[in-house]
Design an enzyme around this catalytic site. Structure first.
Site, short mmCIF file in Angstrom:
data_model
loop_
_atom_site.label_atom_id
_atom_site.label_comp_id
_atom_site.label_asym_id
_atom_site.label_seq_id
_atom_site.Cartn_x
_atom_site.Cartn_y
_atom_site.Cartn_z
N HIS A 122 43.03 9.36 15.77
CA HIS A 122 41.64 9.01 16.11
C HIS A 122 41.46 7.55 16.51
O HIS A 122 40.81 7.26 17.52
CB HIS A 122 40.75 9.33 14.91
N ARG A 125 40.29 1.35 8.98
CA ARG A 125 38.98 0.99 9.53
C ARG A 125 37.85 1.62 8.73
O ARG A 125 37.87 2.81 8.43
CB ARG A 125 38.90 1.45 10.98
N GLU A 177 27.30 6.22 5.53
CA GLU A 177 28.56 6.94 5.61
C GLU A 177 29.47 6.49 4.48
O GLU A 177 29.17 5.52 3.76
CB GLU A 177 29.23 6.72 6.97
N ARG A 185 38.98 8.10 4.59
CA ARG A 185 39.48 9.05 5.59
C ARG A 185 40.95 9.41 5.40
O ARG A 185 41.35 10.56 5.59
CB ARG A 185 39.28 8.47 7.00
N HIS A 193 41.60 11.06 11.90
CA HIS A 193 40.32 11.58 11.44
C HIS A 193 40.57 12.89 10.72
O HIS A 193 41.32 13.73 11.21
CB HIS A 193 39.37 11.79 12.62
#
Length: 541
Positions: free
Chosen positions: A347, A382, A123, A288, A242
């Site tokens: 999120h 994160r 990812e 993100r 998100h």
């Protein structure tokens, strides 16, 4: 109220039935012959929804050839906005492989390749393939299934479901128990759980925002209880949005996992053009917060944004991403045939109850793990798929620490005094609030946070939000249950965001768009300290 509350004495109480809470409860009795009596309290039925169950992206762990915990740690620190706690990151990544192997021994079924080896995906911002999945995009649900089966077999754990945790009870700086409301066929029963150790594993705060991927119970209950008990809190301003939730008339919004963009799905504007190529060198696989802001700005300007996975996934959708596919079909979309409308959505909360490496809070007898805890491992942002690992690793660390400490259950005059005090407390005297009551005020709060304390922030909006939230806190309809907790946590998040006059990680200020080198530190304070500091500029003006 003349009668005393029913009291149940146990060695430890765990509040929350996700990965962190289940791992903590299991670890308390796994390594010793003398098993403690552990009570696991869940607001809803175990295994029925919850953020852990919904986690699609996977769990990151350094198990592949050429990978290492040190490399995983470096990737984690690189996206954390310069304020990650190095020791917490080292613990997270270093213990990760061991905890995943223990989970495999419990029967967790992660996806494997044709040779039978664990299948490791990749990812954004990861330098190696280290993402474990289960069922394609049902990783959290599989982890909960394996842990819950073990909890059901563990004789030292008793489960109480459909029970709302109201407040922590503290005597002379030490926690002595927790007040809960247990749902009965003919109403609710308030009882005191007397315990020398309480573990908060209550999850996040996503329901404070109008658009969220978090389940309905993610209302900040544990964070609010800890704040009222005088615990130190950390990094509350850092909420991760998100980038790609399905923009559909549903609450919460279905998550469109980042793995879709990892497979090659692209973001399109209303003219069908890719726009992330001009926003960041990594395009759709940018961090993100970058992707979320790019989508947010276009939507604020009235322009729809679409995620197109037709070429990247296409006919493989039902097999490769069965959960996403099912949720899209429920909302009338077919991702094999059409692009999907997307919006950013609240999120994951990097902030929470400030804890040390053993999960201990500043209030003696209180621990926290999972999303409600601020370990410092995530810093200001994160790394994808680190949240399930953190829940598993720190949940087990907390459980082992509670078991090693093994203080006796409270008793004697201190307990009797608190039973009497609890019976007369405002919590006990008011009628039980509906878990998701106060609909109109709740909706106003969620819209307010989306508008003023959301993806992009500024001083005027944050100050106005804090003023309105102070008024909400005084309304009788905010007197109990989840809504009380939502209002209290919203005030704290707004205050923390107002005080951080810079942009860092997931916290973006329009009026301070750059990071301040002098502010490269975590924010740690008790609730009243935080609110007082936020009010000070207004009072001075």
């Amino acid at each position: 109220m003349n009668r005393l509350l029913p009291v149940m004495r146990v060695d430890a109480v765990v509040v929350g039935g996700g990965v962190a809470g289940l791992a903590a409860a299991l670890a308390m009795g796994a390594g010793s012959a003398a098993k403690p009596r552990v009570l696991l309290v869940s607001k809803r039925r175990l295994g029925d929804g919850g953020a852990s169950n919904w986690a699609q992206g996977g769990v990151a762990v350094a198990l592949g050839d050429g990978d290492s915990p040190r490399r995983h740690a470096a990737d984690t620190v690189a996206v954390a906005g310069g304020i990650a706690d190095g020791a917490a990151v080292e613990l997270l990544t270093g213990r990760g492989p061991q905890r995943i192997r223990e989970l495999l021994a419990l029967g967790a079924r992660f996806d494997r390749d044709a040779a039978g080896e664990l299948s490791l995906g990749r990812e954004a911002a990861h330098s190696a393939s280290r993402i474990l999945h289960a069922g394609g995009d049902a990783t959290g649900a599989e982890m909960v299934r394996a842990l819950l089966a073990a909890v059901r077999r563990a004789p030292w754990i008793e489960v109480i479901e459909e029970t709302f945790a109201e407040d922590l009870l503290v005597d002379d700086g030490r926690l002595v128990g927790i007040l809960v409301r247990h749902r009965r066929p003919r109403g609710h029963e308030l009882r005191l759980l007397a315990a020398p150790a309480v573990v908060l594993a209550t999850g996040g705060i996503g329901q404070l925002w109008r658009f969220t991927t978090n389940p309905l119970e993610a209302t900040g209950d544990g964070l609010a209880m800890a704040a009222r008990a005088g615990a130190r809190l950390a990094d509350l301003e850092f909420m991760q949005f998100h980038p790609t939730a399905l923009a559909a008339p549903r609450d919460p919004l279905p998550l469109l996992t980042e793995a879709l963009r990892g497979e090659g799905a692209v973001l399109l504007d209303s003219a069908g053009r890719r726009f992330m190529v001009a926003e960041h060198p990594l395009a759709e696989l940018a961090p993100r917060d970058v992707v979320a802001r790019a989508i947010f700005r276009r939507r604020q300007a009235g322009e729809p944004v679409l995620l197109d996975a037709r070429a990247a996934v296409g006919e493989r959708f039902p097999q490769r991403f069965p959960t996403v596919f099912a949720r899209c079909r429920e909302q009338g979309f077919d991702p094999r045939r059409e692009p999907l409308p997307v919006t950013p959505a609240a999120h994951y909360h990097m902030g929470g109850v400030a804890v040390d490496l053993r999960g201990r809070a500043s209030v003696s007898g209180l621990w926290a793990c999972g999303e409600v805890a601020a370990t410092g491992a995530h810093g200001a942002n994160r790394l994808a798929s680190n949240s399930l690992l953190e829940a598993l690793v720190f949940g087990a660390e907390v459980g082992e620490d509670v078991a090693a400490l093994a203080p006796p259950p409270p008793g004697g005059e201190a307990l009797r005094r608190h039973v009497r005090a609890a019976a007369l407390a405002p919590t006990a005297l008011r009628p039980p609030a509906a878990p998701n009551g106060g609909g109109a005020l709740r909706a106003r709060l969620r819209q307010l946070l989306w508008d003023r304390v959301g993806v992009e922030r500024d001083e005027a909006g944050l100050s106005a939000a804090l003023e309105l939230l102070e008024r909400m806190a005084g309304k009788p309809t905010a007197g109990g249950g989840e809504l009380r907790n939502m209002v209290e946590v919203a005030r704290l998040v707004a205050a923390a965001a107002l005080l951080r006059r810079e942009s860092r990680g997931a916290h973006w200020r329009r009026d301070y768009p750059s990071a301040d080198v002098g502010a490269a530190r975590r924010s740690v304070a008790m609730a009243e300290e935080l609110l007082g500091a936020a009010r000070a500029p207004a009072l001075a003006g």
